[in-house]
Write a protein that holds these residues in place. Structure first.
Motif, short mmCIF file in Angstrom:
data_model
loop_
_atom_site.label_atom_id
_atom_site.label_comp_id
_atom_site.label_asym_id
_atom_site.label_seq_id
_atom_site.Cartn_x
_atom_site.Cartn_y
_atom_site.Cartn_z
N LEU A 43 8.94 2.21 4.83
CA LEU A 43 7.88 1.28 5.21
C LEU A 43 6.57 2.01 5.53
O LEU A 43 5.48 1.45 5.33
CB LEU A 43 8.32 0.45 6.41
N GLY A 44 6.66 3.25 6.02
CA GLY A 44 5.45 4.02 6.26
C GLY A 44 4.70 4.33 5.00
O GLY A 44 3.46 4.28 4.96
N ALA A 45 5.42 4.64 3.92
CA ALA A 45 4.76 4.88 2.64
C ALA A 45 4.08 3.62 2.13
O ALA A 45 2.96 3.67 1.60
CB ALA A 45 5.79 5.40 1.63
N LEU A 46 4.74 2.47 2.29
CA LEU A 46 4.11 1.21 1.89
C LEU A 46 2.89 0.89 2.74
O LEU A 46 1.88 0.38 2.23
CB LEU A 46 5.14 0.08 1.99
N ALA A 47 2.96 1.21 4.04
CA ALA A 47 1.82 0.96 4.92
C ALA A 47 0.63 1.84 4.54
O ALA A 47 -0.53 1.38 4.57
CB ALA A 47 2.22 1.21 6.37
N SER A 48 0.89 3.08 4.16
CA SER A 48 -0.21 3.97 3.73
C SER A 48 -0.85 3.44 2.45
O SER A 48 -2.08 3.44 2.31
CB SER A 48 0.33 5.38 3.51
N ARG A 49 -0.05 2.98 1.53
CA ARG A 49 -0.58 2.44 0.27
C ARG A 49 -1.40 1.17 0.54
O ARG A 49 -2.47 0.98 -0.04
CB ARG A 49 0.56 2.14 -0.68
N ASP A 50 -0.90 0.32 1.42
CA ASP A 50 -1.62 -0.93 1.70
C ASP A 50 -2.91 -0.66 2.46
O ASP A 50 -3.93 -1.34 2.22
CB ASP A 50 -0.72 -1.86 2.49
N LEU A 51 -2.91 0.29 3.38
CA LEU A 51 -4.13 0.62 4.11
C LEU A 51 -5.20 1.16 3.18
O LEU A 51 -6.39 0.86 3.33
CB LEU A 51 -3.82 1.63 5.22
N LYS A 52 -4.79 1.93 2.20
CA LYS A 52 -5.74 2.43 1.20
C LYS A 52 -6.35 1.29 0.42
O LYS A 52 -7.57 1.27 0.16
CB LYS A 52 -5.02 3.40 0.26
N ALA A 53 -5.52 0.30 0.06
CA ALA A 53 -6.05 -0.85 -0.66
C ALA A 53 -7.00 -1.67 0.21
O ALA A 53 -8.03 -2.17 -0.27
CB ALA A 53 -4.91 -1.72 -1.15
N ARG A 54 -6.67 -1.80 1.49
CA ARG A 54 -7.55 -2.55 2.39
C ARG A 54 -8.89 -1.86 2.57
O ARG A 54 -9.95 -2.50 2.59
CB ARG A 54 -6.86 -2.73 3.75
N CYS A 55 -8.89 -0.55 2.70
CA CYS A 55 -10.14 0.19 2.84
C CYS A 55 -10.95 0.15 1.54
O CYS A 55 -12.19 0.15 1.59
CB CYS A 55 -9.86 1.63 3.25
N ARG A 56 -10.27 0.10 0.43
CA ARG A 56 -10.98 0.02 -0.85
C ARG A 56 -11.68 -1.33 -1.01
O ARG A 56 -12.78 -1.40 -1.57
CB ARG A 56 -10.01 0.26 -1.99
N ASP A 57 -11.09 -2.40 -0.51
CA ASP A 57 -11.74 -3.72 -0.60
C ASP A 57 -12.98 -3.80 0.26
O ASP A 57 -13.96 -4.45 -0.11
CB ASP A 57 -10.75 -4.81 -0.19
N GLY A 58 -12.98 -3.15 1.42
CA GLY A 58 -14.16 -3.14 2.28
C GLY A 58 -14.56 -4.52 2.74
O GLY A 58 -13.73 -5.33 3.16
N LEU A 59 -15.86 -4.79 2.66
CA LEU A 59 -16.38 -6.08 3.11
C LEU A 59 -16.04 -7.21 2.17
O LEU A 59 -16.17 -8.39 2.54
CB LEU A 59 -17.91 -5.99 3.27
N GLY A 60 -15.58 -6.92 0.95
CA GLY A 60 -15.23 -7.95 -0.01
C GLY A 60 -13.84 -8.51 0.18
O GLY A 60 -13.40 -9.33 -0.63
N HIS A 61 -13.13 -8.09 1.21
CA HIS A 61 -11.78 -8.58 1.43
C HIS A 61 -11.81 -10.02 1.93
O HIS A 61 -12.64 -10.40 2.74
CB HIS A 61 -11.07 -7.69 2.46
#
Length: 542
Positions: A43-61
């Motif tokens: 689950l930690g690996a999945l959390a790291s991947r998801d956090l990267k995606a969230r940071c990539r979306d930025g203000l457009g999330h």
């Protein structure tokens, strides 16, 4: 009063909105530990991947992007684990966004301070409200170079803020930087890697009211049985029905255990987090839940039994009890704490000092404690107090936010109201008006004790200055209680008595003019005075 900033009115600090308790997972078997490690790593690996995606979306999330992230994680874990991971990523991004805004404000304040001090002549003295010029040409040159560095950082921070970019390190930036200082802290690379991996594990889930025991993902029964829903790829490790794994350990919450048991029995939402402390080699579980909004007590009702004013310092709390009229009662109290050592030790010291303070307030029946609403964000900058390193370290070491949070939480259970007041001029005016009058041969009143009186009087709405004028009816209570405060506009009554030349009492000898007739002459023997004898008309008798 010109040149002084306006004061913010005192207000009642709201109580805590949530609660968290922690206990240890004891008597875990080797299989239990291995299952927890695999679940946390996956689950930690999945959390790291998801956090990267969230940071990539930025203000457009938006909500659509959030739903897409959950759909991607569901086949690799489960719907509930995917919801917990995506929500944790959103919270982490929001925290990083707030930290970036605070960093932007700090850089802007530093640039403005440097520009102001560089514009002043070298050696010019500062004032109480603004810093002066630098002491030497060498320091001026060094600060000019630092100004260019801060301006570059400020420009990058503003660009990142506008673009919505944040900087996040899963597991903590401090632990990541510790990799380059292993010999200094006595760690090996294997030990550091174990700590980093454990910090990046993810075994936490939010609760849901109406579900069994308040949490369907990590479930803890009132009897202390701990079970968790395994992710899809790890379902073969289950030892119970519906893909669940039940730990052999049984837990018990010593602190607020009955409150937790009542929530679990009523199937109310409780969030859990399981984590591993590699330094101690122990596993812990933390339970947290939200509390209903506490009704704020009106300020007048909280002050009905007096107030205890508290002045916070780097190593102690100075407190003094005040009555309804703002007069100090009894003797001052001091509650010391030591902020040297680990974070747990510092937190325990603060809690111990606050416990003593609350017990003292309860023993005297006081229902209100007044504290300063301190914020040293602008005072800790090296641009304002660059050469005063010890002063900056002293301010940085004061646990202002921790003390406010702990005091509000602990006072809520005892029924004591916390009142926050503006900290402006409390130490200065308290020492000016209260330190000397309250100092006796058997009691030495410190500046901090006088400041606690100023804090309490400001919470009660009284001016800090003392009333010096006596009642109008010959030193008695014919016109009301003697402790009635003077009007705010009657500043003349509060000042010292003006100096009047000449004798004040009958014990002072009369002046020279009245004793010239009977005074022994000061002339030299044998010499004749140029001035003749003069008879004062006031000495003639009928």
């Amino acid at each position: 009063m010109s040149g002084l900033r306006g004061l913010v009115a005192p207000f009642v600090v709201p109580g805590p909105s949530g609660m968290a308790v922690r206990t240890r997972l004891k008597q875990l078997t080797t299989t239990d530990v291995e299952v927890l490690r695999q679940v946390g790593a996956h689950l930690g690996a999945l959390a790291s991947r998801d956090l990267k995606a969230r940071c990539r979306d930025g203000l457009g999330h938006d909500a659509v992007a959030w739903a897409g992230r959950k759909r991607e994680l569901t086949p690799l874990s489960s719907a509930r684990w995917a919801g917990a991971i995506t929500k944790a990523s959103n919270d982490q991004w929001a925290l990083a966004r707030r930290s970036a805004h605070a960093h932007l404000q700090s850089l802007d304040a530093g640039v403005r301070t440097l520009r102001h001090r560089l514009s002043l002549p070298i050696g010019e003295n500062g004032s109480k409200h603004a810093s002066g010029g630098y002491r030497s040409r060498r320091e001026w040159h060094a600060k000019a170079r630092r100004l260019h560095v801060l301006e570059d950082r400020l420009a990058r921070a503003r660009a990142e803020w506008a673009a919505g970019r944040v900087h996040v390190v899963r597991g903590g930036k401090r632990l990541a930087r510790l990799r380059h200082q292993l010999p200094d802290v006595g760690l090996t690379e294997a030990g550091w890697r174990e700590r980093r991996e454990a910090a990046r594990w993810f075994v936490q889930a939010d609760g849901e009211s109406g579900k069994r025991f308040g949490n369907e993902t990590i479930r803890i029964s009132p009897g202390g049985e701990v079970s968790l829903r395994l992710p899809g790829p790890l379902a073969h490790l289950a030892n119970a029905a519906h893909g669940r794994y039940v730990l052999t350990a049984r837990i018990r919450f010593a602190h607020r255990g009955q409150e937790w048991a009542d929530r679990v029995a009523a199937n109310r939402a409780v969030a859990y987090r399981i984590h591993h402390d590699t330094m101690r080699g122990r596993w812990y579980v933390t339970a947290s839940w939200q509390k209903p909004v506490t009704h704020t007590v009106p300020l007048a009702a909280a002050l009905a039994e007096g107030v205890i004013g508290v002045d916070m310092n780097a190593d102690h709390l100075a407190a003094w009890r005040l009555d309804l009229h703002g007069n100090p009662v009894g003797h001052p109290r001091r509650f010391a704490y030591d902020l040297i050592g680990s974070a747990d030790h510092r937190d325990a010291q603060v809690r111990h000092a606050l416990t003593q303070l609350l017990h003292w307030a309860t023993s005297h029946g006081v229902k209100a404690i007044a504290v300063e609403d301190l914020d040293f964000t602008a005072e800790k900058t090296r641009e304002k107090h660059g050469h005063r390193k010890q002063f900056r370290q002293l301010i940085s070491g004061m646990p202002t936010s921790r003390l406010r949070t702990r005091l509000a939480s602990m006072a809520d259970r005892t029924g004591i109201t916390v009142i926050a007041v503006d900290p402006a001029y409390t130490s200065r005016w308290g020492a000016q008006h209260w330190q000397k009058p309250l100092t006796t041969s058997t009691r030495r009143t410190t500046r901090h004790d006088a400041a606690s009186i100023a804090v309490g009087r400001r919470a009660q709405g009284f001016p800090i200055r003392r009333r010096t004028a006596p009642p109008r009816t010959h030193q008695s209570d014919g016109r009301g209680h003697r402790t009635i405060q003077a009007d705010r506009k009657a500043l003349g009554r509060e000042g010292p008595r003006p100096r009047i030349p000449g004798p004040r009492t009958r014990s002072v000898p009369p002046d020279t003019a009245r004793t010239r007739a009977t005074r022994t002459p000061n002339t030299v023997r044998g010499a004749r005075s140029e001035q003749g004898w003069v008879q004062d008309s006031l000495l003639l008798t009928e």
